[in-house]
Design an enzyme around this catalytic site. Structure first.
Site, PDB file in Angstrom:
ATOM      1  N   ASP A 135     -11.578  -5.481  -0.496  1.00  0.00           N
ATOM      2  CA  ASP A 135     -10.388  -5.800  -0.741  1.00  0.00           C
ATOM      3  C   ASP A 135      -9.593  -4.659  -1.620  1.00  0.00           C
ATOM      4  OD1 ASP A 135      -8.010  -7.742  -1.139  1.00  0.00           O
ATOM      5  OD2 ASP A 135      -8.902  -8.261  -3.197  1.00  0.00           O
TER       6      ASP A 135
ATOM      7  N   ASP B  21      -6.248  -5.126  -3.913  1.00  0.00           N
ATOM      8  CA  ASP B  21      -5.724  -5.852  -5.076  1.00  0.00           C
ATOM      9  C   ASP B  21      -6.653  -6.427  -5.978  1.00  0.00           C
ATOM     10  OD1 ASP B  21      -3.328  -4.792  -4.082  1.00  0.00           O
ATOM     11  OD2 ASP B  21      -2.745  -7.015  -3.247  1.00  0.00           O
TER      12      ASP B  21
END
Length: 177
Positions: A8, A10
């Site tokens: 991922d 963020d």
């Protein structure tokens, strides 16, 4: 053939927590710390409701996010043994698409455009591992999961947790044995 890992952006590669604090102080004149928001949801973390969404939809937010400490070195190390994909549910904030691409090019130029996936629902991802800070992305994932520690996920304990990139590397190294 190398095993694959989805990472991922963020809260995992990009240190959005510190960026939220910085922008909050800039816009509201109030300094908050991690202790002020720990255990709260993203929508309730700051006194002004929905401020995280406000910042995430502001032009320039995603291009100026700092890199998570240790992320660049860790991703390079992971690439020695794994096929690495950056996976972001960027469709939630469509204006972020170009900014996230610019950010990745600046900070992770060694990741091919072929290994960047911007999507709306991560349940379609079919790698061997997923590293994410949101349980909503890990709960339906069919491979092995690593929950990257964040203020909003401290109350969840049903995924293997990593508090930083050193811990991620140790967990991934164990998987090679």
């Amino acid at each position: 053939m190398k095993r694959s890992v989805a990472i991922d952006m963020d809260g995992v590669l990009a240190d959005v927590e510190s960026h939220f604090f910085e922008w909050y102080k800039r816009d509201y004149g109030v300094s908050l710390t991690l202790q002020d928001i720990i255990g709260k949801t993203e929508d309730d973390a700051f006194p002004e409701k929905m401020v995280i969404r406000k910042f995430a939809t502001t032009p320039g937010f995603f291009t100026t996010v700092p890199v998570m400490p240790g992320a660049i070195e860790a991703v390079k190390k992971l690439m020695e043994d794994f096929e690495v994909y950056v996976v972001s549910a960027a469709m939630e904030f469509p204006q972020s698409l170009s900014e996230k691409r610019i950010w990745l090019t600046e900070h992770f130029p060694f990741i091919s455009w072929r290994n960047i996936i911007f999507c709306g629902d991560k349940s379609i991802i079919s790698t061997d591992f997923m590293i994410d800070d949101h349980i909503k992305n890990l709960d339906y994932f069919k491979g092995k999961t690593i929950l990257f520690n964040a203020f909003h996920n401290v109350s969840y304990h049903h995924h293997t947790r990593a508090n930083n990139w050193d811990e991620v590397l140790a967990l991934m190294q164990e998987s090679l044995l």
